[in-house]
Every structure is written in structure tokens, then in C-alpha cells.
Design a protein around this motif. Sequence first.
Motif, PDB file in Angstrom:
ATOM      1  N   ARG A  12       0.838  -1.197   0.000  1.00 63.88           N
ATOM      2  CA  ARG A  12       0.000   0.000   0.000  1.00 63.88           C
ATOM      3  C   ARG A  12       0.879   1.256   0.000  1.00 63.88           C
ATOM      4  NH1 ARG A  12      -2.722  -3.780  -0.669  1.00 63.88           N
ATOM      5  NH2 ARG A  12      -4.712  -4.343   0.305  1.00 63.88           N
ATOM      6  N   ASN A  13       2.178   1.087  -0.191  1.00 59.91           N
ATOM      7  CA  ASN A  13       3.134   2.183  -0.046  1.00 59.91           C
ATOM      8  C   ASN A  13       3.651   2.705  -1.379  1.00 59.91           C
ATOM      9  OD1 ASN A  13       6.418   2.808   1.085  1.00 59.91           O
ATOM     10  ND2 ASN A  13       4.646   3.858   1.927  1.00 59.91           N
ATOM     11  N   TRP A  14       3.017   2.294  -2.482  1.00 58.58           N
ATOM     12  CA  TRP A  14       3.399   2.767  -3.805  1.00 58.58           C
ATOM     13  C   TRP A  14       2.550   3.980  -4.177  1.00 58.58           C
ATOM     14  CZ3 TRP A  14       7.096  -0.108  -6.832  1.00 58.58           C
ATOM     15  CH2 TRP A  14       7.586  -1.240  -6.172  1.00 58.58           C
ATOM     16  N   SER A  15       2.960   4.706  -5.197  1.00 58.86           N
ATOM     17  CA  SER A  15       2.406   6.048  -5.412  1.00 58.86           C
ATOM     18  C   SER A  15       1.074   6.095  -6.149  1.00 58.86           C
ATOM     19  CB  SER A  15       3.424   6.902  -6.180  1.00 58.86           C
ATOM     20  OG  SER A  15       3.699   6.343  -7.463  1.00 58.86           O
ATOM     21  N   PRO A  57       4.104   8.086  -0.047  1.00 55.22           N
ATOM     22  CA  PRO A  57       4.522   7.057  -1.009  1.00 55.22           C
ATOM     23  C   PRO A  57       6.025   6.818  -0.932  1.00 55.22           C
ATOM     24  CG  PRO A  57       3.065   8.656  -2.044  1.00 55.22           C
ATOM     25  CD  PRO A  57       3.397   9.204  -0.699  1.00 55.22           C
ATOM     26  N   PHE A  58       6.406   5.564  -0.944  1.00 52.58           N
ATOM     27  CA  PHE A  58       7.810   5.148  -0.893  1.00 52.58           C
ATOM     28  C   PHE A  58       8.512   5.641   0.370  1.00 52.58           C
ATOM     29  CE2 PHE A  58       6.718   5.564  -5.451  1.00 52.58           C
ATOM     30  CZ  PHE A  58       6.782   4.230  -5.785  1.00 52.58           C
ATOM     31  N   SER A  59       7.769   5.695   1.465  1.00 52.54           N
ATOM     32  CA  SER A  59       8.390   6.038   2.745  1.00 52.54           C
ATOM     33  C   SER A  59       9.228   4.896   3.290  1.00 52.54           C
ATOM     34  CB  SER A  59       7.309   6.406   3.764  1.00 52.54           C
ATOM     35  OG  SER A  59       6.450   5.288   4.017  1.00 52.54           O
ATOM     36  N   TYR A  83     -13.151  -5.498  -2.713  1.00 45.18           N
ATOM     37  CA  TYR A  83     -12.689  -4.230  -2.139  1.00 45.18           C
ATOM     38  C   TYR A  83     -11.593  -3.660  -3.031  1.00 45.18           C
ATOM     39  CZ  TYR A  83      -8.711  -6.888  -0.297  1.00 45.18           C
ATOM     40  OH  TYR A  83      -7.590  -7.686  -0.172  1.00 45.18           O
ATOM     41  N   LEU A  84     -11.376  -2.364  -2.935  1.00 43.10           N
ATOM     42  CA  LEU A  84     -10.328  -1.696  -3.689  1.00 43.10           C
ATOM     43  C   LEU A  84      -9.072  -1.576  -2.840  1.00 43.10           C
ATOM     44  CD1 LEU A  84     -12.385   1.186  -5.364  1.00 43.10           C
ATOM     45  CD2 LEU A  84     -11.898  -1.105  -6.251  1.00 43.10           C
ATOM     46  N   ALA A  85      -7.924  -1.682  -3.486  1.00 43.58           N
ATOM     47  CA  ALA A  85      -6.633  -1.546  -2.801  1.00 43.58           C
ATOM     48  C   ALA A  85      -5.862  -0.402  -3.457  1.00 43.58           C
ATOM     49  CB  ALA A  85      -5.839  -2.853  -2.882  1.00 43.58           C
ATOM     50  N   HIS A  86      -5.390   0.521  -2.659  1.00 41.77           N
ATOM     51  CA  HIS A  86      -4.738   1.728  -3.166  1.00 41.77           C
ATOM     52  C   HIS A  86      -3.249   1.700  -2.839  1.00 41.77           C
ATOM     53  CE1 HIS A  86      -8.798   3.328  -3.753  1.00 41.77           C
ATOM     54  NE2 HIS A  86      -9.065   2.852  -2.542  1.00 41.77           N
ATOM     55  N   GLY A  87      -2.447   2.146  -3.792  1.00 46.47           N
ATOM     56  CA  GLY A  87      -1.001   2.188  -3.565  1.00 46.47           C
ATOM     57  C   GLY A  87      -0.321   0.850  -3.711  1.00 46.47           C
ATOM     58  N   THR A  88      -0.785   0.009  -4.650  1.00 42.39           N
ATOM     59  CA  THR A  88      -0.210  -1.330  -4.802  1.00 42.39           C
ATOM     60  C   THR A  88       0.928  -1.340  -5.819  1.00 42.39           C
ATOM     61  OG1 THR A  88      -1.717  -2.037  -6.570  1.00 42.39           O
ATOM     62  CG2 THR A  88      -2.464  -2.327  -4.287  1.00 42.39           C
ATOM     63  N   ASP A  95      -0.231  -2.060  -9.713  1.00 43.40           N
ATOM     64  CA  ASP A  95      -0.736  -0.864 -10.409  1.00 43.40           C
ATOM     65  C   ASP A  95       0.405   0.076 -10.781  1.00 43.40           C
ATOM     66  OD1 ASP A  95      -3.283  -1.799 -10.316  1.00 43.40           O
ATOM     67  OD2 ASP A  95      -4.034  -0.344  -8.871  1.00 43.40           O
ATOM     68  N   TYR A  96       1.396   0.211  -9.906  1.00 41.63           N
ATOM     69  CA  TYR A  96       2.546   1.063 -10.213  1.00 41.63           C
ATOM     70  C   TYR A  96       3.335   0.505 -11.389  1.00 41.63           C
ATOM     71  CZ  TYR A  96       6.796   3.824  -9.530  1.00 41.63           C
ATOM     72  OH  TYR A  96       7.877   4.670  -9.718  1.00 41.63           O
ATOM     73  N   MET A  97       3.547  -0.803 -11.394  1.00 38.80           N
ATOM     74  CA  MET A  97       4.303  -1.417 -12.490  1.00 38.80           C
ATOM     75  C   MET A  97       3.604  -1.191 -13.826  1.00 38.80           C
ATOM     76  SD  MET A  97       7.038  -2.756 -11.258  1.00 38.80           S
ATOM     77  CE  MET A  97       7.695  -3.143  -9.635  1.00 38.80           C
ATOM     78  N   TYR A  98       2.295  -1.288 -13.816  1.00 41.94           N
ATOM     79  CA  TYR A  98       1.559  -1.160 -15.072  1.00 41.94           C
ATOM     80  C   TYR A  98       1.450   0.296 -15.520  1.00 41.94           C
ATOM     81  CZ  TYR A  98      -1.955  -1.918 -18.653  1.00 41.94           C
ATOM     82  OH  TYR A  98      -2.622  -1.961 -19.859  1.00 41.94           O
ATOM     83  N   GLU A  99       1.158   1.205 -14.605  1.00 43.96           N
ATOM     84  CA  GLU A  99       0.882   2.585 -14.985  1.00 43.96           C
ATOM     85  C   GLU A  99       2.128   3.459 -15.049  1.00 43.96           C
ATOM     86  OE1 GLU A  99      -2.459   4.413 -12.863  1.00 43.96           O
ATOM     87  OE2 GLU A  99      -3.575   3.697 -14.600  1.00 43.96           O
ATOM     88  N   ILE A 100       3.090   3.241 -14.196  1.00 52.07           N
ATOM     89  CA  ILE A 100       4.263   4.130 -14.128  1.00 52.07           C
ATOM     90  C   ILE A 100       5.465   3.525 -14.840  1.00 52.07           C
ATOM     91  CG2 ILE A 100       5.777   5.443 -12.607  1.00 52.07           C
ATOM     92  CD1 ILE A 100       2.798   6.262 -12.548  1.00 52.07           C
ATOM     93  N   VAL A 101       5.799   2.280 -14.519  1.00 49.94           N
ATOM     94  CA  VAL A 101       6.949   1.625 -15.170  1.00 49.94           C
ATOM     95  C   VAL A 101       6.588   1.189 -16.590  1.00 49.94           C
ATOM     96  CG1 VAL A 101       8.708  -0.181 -14.895  1.00 49.94           C
ATOM     97  CG2 VAL A 101       7.696   0.857 -12.887  1.00 49.94           C
ATOM     98  N   LYS A 102       5.303   1.099 -16.878  1.00 52.84           N
ATOM     99  CA  LYS A 102       4.800   0.703 -18.199  1.00 52.84           C
ATOM    100  C   LYS A 102       5.137  -0.748 -18.541  1.00 52.84           C
ATOM    101  CE  LYS A 102       3.281   4.867 -18.859  1.00 52.84           C
ATOM    102  NZ  LYS A 102       1.825   5.167 -18.708  1.00 52.84           N
ATOM    103  N   VAL A 103       5.072  -1.603 -17.539  1.00 51.90           N
ATOM    104  CA  VAL A 103       5.218  -3.039 -17.789  1.00 51.90           C
ATOM    105  C   VAL A 103       3.970  -3.509 -18.520  1.00 51.90           C
ATOM    106  CG1 VAL A 103       5.504  -5.302 -16.733  1.00 51.90           C
ATOM    107  CG2 VAL A 103       6.613  -3.310 -15.710  1.00 51.90           C
TER     108      VAL A 103
END
Length: 493
Positions: free
Chosen positions: A223-226, A247-249, A324-329, A332-340
Motif C-alpha cells: 500500500r506504499n506505492w504512489s 509514497p515510498f516512505s 474491495y479496492l486496494a490503493h497504492g499497490t 498498479d505502479y508497475m503497469y501505470e508508471i513503469v509501463k510493464v
Amino acid sequence: MRVCGELPCKIVQEPTRMTRICSKEHSMCSNNSRSMALKYTWTLLVAVLSLGVSQGQTFFPSPPDSVNGSDKKPTNQQFSSIDYSLYHHSDTLLEEIKALVARHPDKIQMKLLKSTRTGYSAEIAVVTFASRQQETEDGQKTRILLNFGQHGREMITSEVALRLLKALAGEYRLLGLHKSSLNYILQKLIIKVVPMENLNGRRIVEAGKLCERKNGRGVDTNRNWSVDWGKKEKDYDPSEEYPGTAPFSEPETQIMRNLAHSFRPHLWVNVHSGMEALFMPFDHKNTTPNGATAHLMKLMLQKLNLLHCKNNCVVGSGGGSVGYLAHGTSTDYMYEIVKVPMAFTFEIYGEPKASSNDCFKLFNPTDSAVFERVLENWCTAFFRVFMDLASRLYNLSTEAFEKLEGNDMSTAKKHQNRDLIRNDYHTSRKVWRNGQSVITQFDRSFEWGTEEMRKISQFLFILSTFLLILLCYKVSKRISCAQVALDFFYKPS
């Protein structure tokens, strides 16, 4: 997964409730005439049909306790503990991986990545498999990043990682995989495996807090991803899902973020336990991505569900399939930010019948046979993913491929890499056509066998239902229909 006990599972009629119903019917039916048997036959038939046939499997309740001579519940509930005859201690597991690397330096290497944040330190081992049997530039290979042990209590995931590394090194042979075809595919891959992301949290579990999923200072690293960080649902539980101060603390997520950006994988899989599921993005909203790559992702998950979950896995987006929804996973970061282009979360085991307080049993198999079956099944599943990946990437659209390699790459380089993947795909198809693709033949045989077993199971279910009806018609005035059903399904030993 979120909370012990909130695991989605199939609803099966409780054995104790079945016992009470049958006992009641016995007292009502015992003095009735033969004509009353038909009424209770249909009542019993509805109860049996409610158990249903799910994907070719027939589900019947377990024998009631009264059949075994006791219907009393235990006064003191016993919870499972870590069985170190099955599971490795974290230090032992990492030492075994180091020894494996030392025995196969031509295939696998290991690095320890460290980070410190506001006085809290973390260390993550990253094992890289790259076959050196054929001269191939690393930039031309397909890159895979597999993450295990993100939550401390999910110990089975790290055991799968160890077994997978042994198979990659050639020390363990998985059934149904042809060695020469597999070696050809592995030469085209670079696989990075994180066997235990959350080492500090794992040590807390080993110290006795078997329900702990967070890291060493109480933050859920998934839950600590942006992406959509910090949002809280109505059922938010800080003891399970605390996302940190920012995020990323956490040093664990910083290490994983830096690794992902430097490696730029084509495939990401985050491995968990707590249920049986195959998830794709998104976790923070109830939808899945659109486009060619999303379609290929769904096809891969459907095949894995058929061959390795017997169609029992929950398949879809994490946010739309779990409830349920999970935020900061991380996915999702890999797909949306890293573009995997292909980012997944695999949930490889869950025991819905376990008590909500029996955390170890909820997330980890305690039976040796089940333990071994989970390792074998999911290691084979990962190799199946490796084999499928070349053909899946071949079918990527131009837009998806540019997303994969980055917009700053030259057009000539993009076409060159795309052609390399297509050439590799055609070469591998040629190898398969020459009779070396035992895996493809195994897939077809497995699918055929699964379909035949489904038909047989349905036939047996229908046959047993009709036999039950015939038995109830033959029942005498002094014997209840319910008692006949119990005698039919549960024969005391």
C-alpha cells in the motif's frame, strides 16, 4: 490479501447444519405413509442440488461429526504453528539460495540491495537467471521480474521461489516439461527473482506473530506505492493496511521501485497467498485496462486458470474481483508508471475452512502433500508463462511495444527489437513443429483430459441423484428419507 477470515470462497453447506436437518426429518418421517416419502425426496433432492456442480466438480459436505461418534465442538481451539520440517527459516532459506548460486555461477547470480529510511533499514536479495549457453545481448532478451514474500505471513510464496530457482538452475526437474525445448526458451530470457521482499516482517512472523503482514515498522509495503496512494475505503483497517506516511516512505518499496525502473521488465508477477486468484490491473478501481496487451493478459490468465487452478481461481482485476479496492499497490505502479505491459498478482493458496484467527493455516498449507502440490503446481505454472511469453509478445501491437521499450527509443531500434522477438518466436515454433514441443502436446492432452473428467463428473452426479430417488421410493414407513441419504453418502467405518 486484506484480513484473516475475509477470504472469498465457494459456499458449501455446513456438515453440522446438514446433521440437524436430517435429524428433524427423521422424527417427522418415521411414522408417515409411503406417499410422504415423495415429499421429503424432493426436499432432500433440492438440498443435494444446492451443492451443485462447479466447473465439472461435484461438492458434497464432509461427513457430520455424529457419524464418527461425536458431535461436540472442542472447547479449546488449537491454531497452527510453523512446521519447520516443511518450511525454511528465513535465514536458512537465504543461505540455501546463496549455496545454489555458488554451485551454478554460469546461470544465476545474487545481489543484496540495501536501503535505510529515517533510521529503519531493509535488505532484499535479488537473484538473476540468465543462461550463458548462447551469445545473446541482454538487451535482446525478454525480461521477467518475479516478487515473493511481500507479506511476512505468506511463507509459502518464498518456498515457491526457492523451488523455482532450483528448477532454473537444473537441480529440480518439473514434470511435463521437455528439457531441450525449455532450455531453448530460457536462453532468450532474463529472470530476476526476489524470494523474500519483506525480510523484517518475515522475522516478526517467525518470532510468533503469525498474523503479521506488514514490514518491520508496521507499514504494508503493498500500500506504499504512489498510484492512488493513501485513499482509505470504508472498511480500512490500519492494523492490516497502514500505507505509511508518504509514497515510498519504506526502504523495501524504494529498493523495488529502483529495481523495476533500472530493469524495465516485460513481465511482472507479485506472488501472494490467502486465496486462489489470478489478478491483472487495476487494484485501485473496478475495471481492467483496454487494448491488445490487456486482451493477451486475460488469455494468459484464462489458460493458467484452466491448467493450474482447475477453473477455481478468481480471475480479473484485483479491484473488481475481490470485493474491495486496494490503493497504492505495486502491480498498479508497475503497469501505470513503469509501463510493464504484462503485470499480474498471483494468489497461490488459501484455506477458507480455517479459523479467521488461525493465520498460518489461512495463508500456508500445513499438510505435507498439499505443500508439495502447491510448489509443483505453481513452479510449473511459471515455466508455462515463460514458454507462452514469446508468442504473446509477438502479438503485441506497435503501440504496446513502444510503451514497453519507452518513447525515447529510436524508430530503427524499435523495429530491430520487434523483429528479433518475431524471429525468436518463429524459430521456437519451428522447434515445436519438429516434434520437440512436448509441452504443447501436454497442454492439449491436459485440456482434453480436463473436459472428459468434467463430463464424467457430471454424469456421476446425475446418476447418484437418480439412485438416491430410487432408494427413497423403496424406503419403508419406519425409515426416514434423510436417514437413507446419510447412509448413502456417509457410511460409518
